[in-house]
Design a protein around this motif. Structure first.
Motif, PDB file in Angstrom:
ATOM      1  N   CYS A 160       4.602  -0.750   6.181  1.00 40.90           N
ATOM      2  CA  CYS A 160       5.303  -1.936   5.676  1.00 40.90           C
ATOM      3  C   CYS A 160       6.798  -1.858   5.964  1.00 40.90           C
ATOM      4  O   CYS A 160       7.434  -0.826   5.726  1.00 40.90           O
ATOM      5  CB  CYS A 160       5.070  -2.063   4.172  1.00 40.90           C
ATOM      6  N   LYS A 161       7.360  -2.949   6.457  1.00 38.34           N
ATOM      7  CA  LYS A 161       8.795  -2.962   6.751  1.00 38.34           C
ATOM      8  C   LYS A 161       9.633  -2.856   5.484  1.00 38.34           C
ATOM      9  O   LYS A 161      10.811  -2.492   5.536  1.00 38.34           O
ATOM     10  CB  LYS A 161       9.155  -4.234   7.514  1.00 38.34           C
ATOM     11  N   ASN A 162       9.021  -3.164   4.339  1.00 38.65           N
ATOM     12  CA  ASN A 162       9.716  -3.064   3.050  1.00 38.65           C
ATOM     13  C   ASN A 162       9.319  -1.818   2.269  1.00 38.65           C
ATOM     14  O   ASN A 162       9.765  -1.638   1.143  1.00 38.65           O
ATOM     15  CB  ASN A 162       9.425  -4.300   2.193  1.00 38.65           C
ATOM     16  N   SER A 181       6.477  -1.226   0.880  1.00 34.23           N
ATOM     17  CA  SER A 181       5.786  -1.699  -0.315  1.00 34.23           C
ATOM     18  C   SER A 181       4.511  -0.903  -0.547  1.00 34.23           C
ATOM     19  O   SER A 181       3.835  -0.499   0.403  1.00 34.23           O
ATOM     20  CB  SER A 181       5.441  -3.187  -0.179  1.00 34.23           C
ATOM     21  N   ASP A 194       7.503  -0.571  -9.254  1.00 31.38           N
ATOM     22  CA  ASP A 194       8.888  -1.010  -9.066  1.00 31.38           C
ATOM     23  C   ASP A 194       9.872   0.085  -9.461  1.00 31.38           C
ATOM     24  O   ASP A 194      10.894   0.288  -8.791  1.00 31.38           O
ATOM     25  CB  ASP A 194       9.157  -2.273  -9.890  1.00 31.38           C
ATOM     26  N   GLY A 246       9.304  -1.078  -2.085  1.00 34.56           N
ATOM     27  CA  GLY A 246       9.826  -2.405  -1.762  1.00 34.56           C
ATOM     28  C   GLY A 246       8.876  -3.526  -2.152  1.00 34.56           C
ATOM     29  O   GLY A 246       7.747  -3.290  -2.593  1.00 34.56           O
ATOM     30  N   ALA A 247       9.350  -4.751  -1.958  1.00 34.40           N
ATOM     31  CA  ALA A 247       8.557  -5.928  -2.280  1.00 34.40           C
ATOM     32  C   ALA A 247       7.588  -6.243  -1.145  1.00 34.40           C
ATOM     33  O   ALA A 247       7.826  -5.905   0.012  1.00 34.40           O
ATOM     34  CB  ALA A 247       9.469  -7.129  -2.539  1.00 34.40           C
ATOM     35  N   CYS A 248       6.491  -6.900  -1.482  1.00 35.54           N
ATOM     36  CA  CYS A 248       5.488  -7.285  -0.488  1.00 35.54           C
ATOM     37  C   CYS A 248       5.860  -8.619   0.136  1.00 35.54           C
ATOM     38  O   CYS A 248       6.125  -9.592  -0.564  1.00 35.54           O
ATOM     39  CB  CYS A 248       4.114  -7.387  -1.157  1.00 35.54           C
ATOM     40  N   SER A 249       5.886  -8.669   1.467  1.00 39.33           N
ATOM     41  CA  SER A 249       6.134  -9.931   2.167  1.00 39.33           C
ATOM     42  C   SER A 249       4.871 -10.442   2.851  1.00 39.33           C
ATOM     43  O   SER A 249       4.903 -11.381   3.629  1.00 39.33           O
ATOM     44  CB  SER A 249       7.267  -9.766   3.194  1.00 39.33           C
TER      45      SER A 249
END
Length: 252
Positions: free
Chosen positions: A169-171, A173, A207, A212-215
């Motif tokens: 994941c780029k974030n 997540s 969190d 990170g957050a999921c996009s």
């Protein structure tokens, strides 16, 4: 086969790391990727050099500990497989292979290719269990569960907690991991009583760990060695929203 390796070497989380190049000759295409690393470490030992630290246990695609980022992909080029299930025949003679640890703030590097994934353990401790009285094993066997429901729960339970979803994941997540652990219990009758509270507690811990957050790009599911479905993320979001709405209504 002749293989050129670029391996991330890092003493600990407090020191900078770098890619170090190694060359290996006479590597059998039938070797697993980890067996190739065993050969490398054997040669380093003969030279009196420090071996490369990497995580492994079962080497059967079950434990999830063999976490490596190989040529830009979590667990390497083979889809639906862990690093220990990857074989050298997936590469060509003379290839250069770049191997790095997972890259996520919640997964600090311990040494070389080994990262600390205890954040996953703390997420499970926050709510990944059933605490209500569900009776004995005999009682559970008397509860009729549709085959489709049982299969879906088993698909979620297939998650081995390797962290590939976070690495892909780029974030960074952890939504796929957490949602799988939420779903494997929420789908079954024994877990429904605590499903909303479970989702709320586990998301809060996720969190707090710094994931990170999921996009919703889907990279996590693609790189997951067990092909965990994105449907579980949707289920967890639904359970979490229900928990928050219920909590807000009670407070109001």
């Amino acid at each position: 086969m002749k293989i050129n390796l670029k391996v991330w070497r890092q003493k600990n989380n407090n020191t900078p790391g770098k890619l170090v190049e190694y060359q290996l000759d006479n590597i059998s295409p039938d070797m697993s990727f980890l067996e190739m690393f065993d050969v490398l470490n054997g040669e380093l030992t003969k030279k009196g050099e420090e071996i490369v630290a990497f995580d492994h246990d079962c080497r059967e695609g079950i434990c999830g500990s063999c976490s490596m980022y190989i040529n830009g992909r979590a667990h390497g080029p083979q889809t639906g497989a862990t690093t220990c299930q990857l074989h050298m025949r997936s590469f060509n003679d003379g290839d250069t292979i770049v191997v790095e640890p997972w890259r996520a703030r919640a997964f600090p590097v311990i040494k070389d290719l080994v990262v600390d994934r205890s954040a996953f353990d703390r997420v499970i401790q926050a709510g990944g269990y059933v605490s209500v009285n569900t009776g004995s094993a005999r009682d559970a066997n008397e509860i009729l569960i549709p085959r489709t429901v049982a299969d879906e729960a088993m698909d979620a339970a297939a998650c081995i907690g390797c962290g590939a979803c976070v690495a892909a994941c780029k974030n960074a997540s952890a939504m796929l991991f957490v949602s799988a652990k939420v779903s494997q219990l929420a789908i079954l009758p024994q877990g429904k009583a605590e499903s909303q509270q479970r989702a709320e507690r586990m998301v809060a811990q996720m969190d707090a760990e710094g994931f990170g957050a999921c996009s919703f790009t889907g990279a996590c599911s693609v790189e997951c060695p067990k092909s965990i479905s994105l449907d579980h993320i949707a289920r967890m979001n639904r359970e979490y929203l229900g928990a928050k709405l219920t909590s807000d209504n009670v407070q109001g």
